[in-house]
Scaffold this motif. Structure first.
Motif, PDB file in Angstrom:
ATOM      1  N   ILE A 182       0.901  -1.138   0.064  1.00 53.29           N
ATOM      2  CA  ILE A 182      -0.063  -0.106   0.186  1.00 53.29           C
ATOM      3  C   ILE A 182       0.784   1.128  -0.020  1.00 53.29           C
ATOM      4  O   ILE A 182       0.554   2.172  -0.583  1.00 53.29           O
ATOM      5  CB  ILE A 182      -0.929   0.040   1.256  1.00 53.29           C
ATOM      6  CG1 ILE A 182      -1.818  -1.058   1.110  1.00 53.29           C
ATOM      7  CG2 ILE A 182      -1.572   1.325   1.314  1.00 53.29           C
ATOM      8  CD1 ILE A 182      -2.822  -1.241  -0.052  1.00 53.29           C
ATOM      9  N   THR A 186       0.959   4.107  -2.970  1.00 58.30           N
ATOM     10  CA  THR A 186       0.946   5.568  -2.670  1.00 58.30           C
ATOM     11  C   THR A 186       1.885   6.432  -3.126  1.00 58.30           C
ATOM     12  O   THR A 186       1.691   7.374  -3.691  1.00 58.30           O
ATOM     13  CB  THR A 186       0.673   5.704  -1.197  1.00 58.30           C
ATOM     14  OG1 THR A 186      -0.378   5.071  -0.571  1.00 58.30           O
ATOM     15  CG2 THR A 186       0.366   7.092  -0.783  1.00 58.30           C
ATOM     16  N   TYR A 228      -2.975   0.460  -7.594  1.00 56.26           N
ATOM     17  CA  TYR A 228      -3.737   0.049  -6.523  1.00 56.26           C
ATOM     18  C   TYR A 228      -4.292  -1.351  -6.701  1.00 56.26           C
ATOM     19  O   TYR A 228      -4.415  -2.216  -5.605  1.00 56.26           O
ATOM     20  CB  TYR A 228      -4.840   1.040  -6.015  1.00 56.26           C
ATOM     21  CG  TYR A 228      -4.115   2.112  -5.090  1.00 56.26           C
ATOM     22  CD1 TYR A 228      -3.942   1.598  -3.591  1.00 56.26           C
ATOM     23  CD2 TYR A 228      -3.836   3.477  -5.415  1.00 56.26           C
ATOM     24  CE1 TYR A 228      -3.111   2.727  -2.735  1.00 56.26           C
ATOM     25  CE2 TYR A 228      -3.322   4.259  -4.642  1.00 56.26           C
ATOM     26  CZ  TYR A 228      -2.868   4.048  -3.480  1.00 56.26           C
ATOM     27  OH  TYR A 228      -2.337   5.026  -2.635  1.00 56.26           O
ATOM     28  N   LEU A 232      -3.578  -4.553  -4.470  1.00 61.50           N
ATOM     29  CA  LEU A 232      -4.507  -5.155  -3.548  1.00 61.50           C
ATOM     30  C   LEU A 232      -4.792  -6.730  -3.965  1.00 61.50           C
ATOM     31  O   LEU A 232      -5.010  -7.738  -3.140  1.00 61.50           O
ATOM     32  CB  LEU A 232      -5.750  -4.597  -3.847  1.00 61.50           C
ATOM     33  CG  LEU A 232      -5.875  -3.131  -3.154  1.00 61.50           C
ATOM     34  CD1 LEU A 232      -7.350  -2.537  -3.561  1.00 61.50           C
ATOM     35  CD2 LEU A 232      -5.723  -3.351  -1.674  1.00 61.50           C
ATOM     36  N   ASN A 235      -1.840  -8.453  -2.452  1.00 65.71           N
ATOM     37  CA  ASN A 235      -1.841  -8.510  -0.998  1.00 65.71           C
ATOM     38  C   ASN A 235      -3.038  -9.799  -0.733  1.00 65.71           C
ATOM     39  O   ASN A 235      -3.089 -10.315   0.456  1.00 65.71           O
ATOM     40  CB  ASN A 235      -2.524  -7.203  -0.617  1.00 65.71           C
ATOM     41  CG  ASN A 235      -1.161  -6.102  -0.208  1.00 65.71           C
ATOM     42  OD1 ASN A 235      -0.155  -6.447  -0.382  1.00 65.71           O
ATOM     43  ND2 ASN A 235      -1.659  -5.115  -0.108  1.00 65.71           N
TER      44      ASN A 235
END
Length: 396
Positions: A182, A186, A228, A232, A235
């Motif tokens: 994450i 960013t 993102y 994700l 993850n």
């Protein structure tokens, strides 16, 4: 007559507005991204396993070796050369890493440094032969491909050497924590935003045409959303794989070298017109030798990742990898005629190649079909490149 002139003016304005919207976009890169999406949708429809987080994580991990090799191959091809030895260097340096780790029991740091130095020296030797002895790169690296493979067979006694060092193995199999992913996404988003708006301000400062703000914002939203979504997805399995981070770091470093340094500009100048580059004072021999040193170094990095992922060095490691790397570059927009190519395009090309391999394997297709499909795509990419150059030549 006046109505016709007015219509032509309107059309001209429309064309200029379209150029403002899309003129600065890398059309080839966006086309390749679209190709990746179509390939994924095709295999996703045929096999539901394709879009699982586990398979996508494996896909990107598999892609890392080809992508690392392609990063180095781009600059060599841009300069008007070719390197057919990278696969054998991967095999040999992977064997060296396993020997240093297993047979000699050296610390991980020493193993890594020794492997990288070996790769750089092998590349440097080939670069010297090409640059200072004027032997064609095709011949030097073809010979190197056979010589290095033979040395690998000799030093390993044609046996597989396992690697048990947990730190070394982690380089190809470990995952970063979910929080790291994450944070990384960013940072990437902030970097993209700063880069886009810095470029806008620079173009405005020097009086160049600036694309509509809405277009840049849309591009930022799409790229940020894709980043993102990727993080994700990773993850949801185990996190960000180590090899992907290596690819990202190397891509940033070599993109900077290619686009922001004198060395990079000289490489593109050499590939565009070697005679003009020589007359302008560029040391072509030195730049050529350095390029092959880079491919040797990157081949050693790829060998570390591959050996760590497989937890062993095999005599077949790296076979045909040079063709995958070249195909990734060409599919990503690098011209075999020299002077044209990007790191980003090569990575997208590597993703195309790996996606095809992964998808066809999931479908249970015979290996010969994989070679046929990838070879056909390579020929198609070169055909498109040559056709586009011929059209530009006719217009000129």
């Amino acid at each position: 007559m006046s109505a016709k002139i007015q219509t032509e003016v309107v059309v001209t304005k429309k064309d200029s507005s379209l150029k403002a919207l899309f003129g600065k976009m890398d059309v080839r890169a966006y086309t390749m991204i679209g190709a990746v999406v179509l390939i994924w949708l095709f295999f996703g429809v045929l096999n539901e396993t394709f879009f699982t987080a586990r398979n996508l994580s494996n896909l990107f991990t598999q892609m890392s070796v080809t992508a690392i090799l392609a990063i180095g191959m781009v600059l060599v091809i841009v300069a008007g050369h070719i390197d057919l030895s990278v696969g054998s260097i991967v095999g040999l340096t992977g064997g060296i890493a396993a020997i240093l780790s297993n047979w000699m029991g050296l610390p991980t740091g020493v193993v890594l440094i020794g492997t990288l130095v070996a790769g750089a020296l092998l590349g440097l030797l080939q670069g010297w032969l090409v640059a200072y002895r004027a032997i064609p790169a095709f011949i030097v690296t073809l010979g190197g491909m056979m010589v290095f493979r033979g040395i690998l067979l000799g030093v390993t006694n044609s046996t597989t050497i396992s690697v048990s060092d947990p730190i070394f193995v982690a380089l190809g199999n470990a995952y970063f924590s979910r929080g790291f992913g994450i944070i990384l996404a960013t940072i990437v988003l902030v970097f993209l935003a700063l880069s886009i708006f810095k470029k806008r301000n620079s173009r405005r400062k020097y009086g160049f045409e600036v694309a509509p703000l809405g277009l840049d914002v849309t591009k930022l939203v799409i790229l940020g959303g894709a980043t993102y979504a990727f993080v994700l997805t990773m993850n949801s399995y185990k996190g960000m794989p180590f090899p992907i981070i290596f690819v990202l770091i190397l891509a940033l470093i070599f993109s900077y070298i290619a686009n922001k340094t004198t060395f990079g500009r000289h490489v593109y100048a050499i590939g565009g017109n070697a005679d003009a580059a020589k007359l302008s004072g560029i040391n072509i021999k030195n730049k050529t030798m350095m390029l092959f040193m880079f491919t040797g170094l990157l081949s050693a990095i790829a060998a570390i990742v591959l050996t760590a992922r497989l937890t062993s060095a095999t005599i077949s490691a790296g076979e045909m990898y040079e063709l995958d790397a070249i195909a990734a570059c060409v599919i990503g927009g690098t011209s075999l005629m020299g002077g044209v190519g990007t790191i980003f395009g090569a990575i997208i090309g590597a993703l195309v190649m790996t996606s095809l391999d992964n998808g066809m394997s999931l479908m249970g297709m015979e290996s010969f079909w994989q070679y046929i499909v990838k070879g056909s795509i390579l020929i198609l990419a070169v055909w498109i490149d040559i056709s586009s150059k011929n059209k530009k030549g006719k217009k000129a």
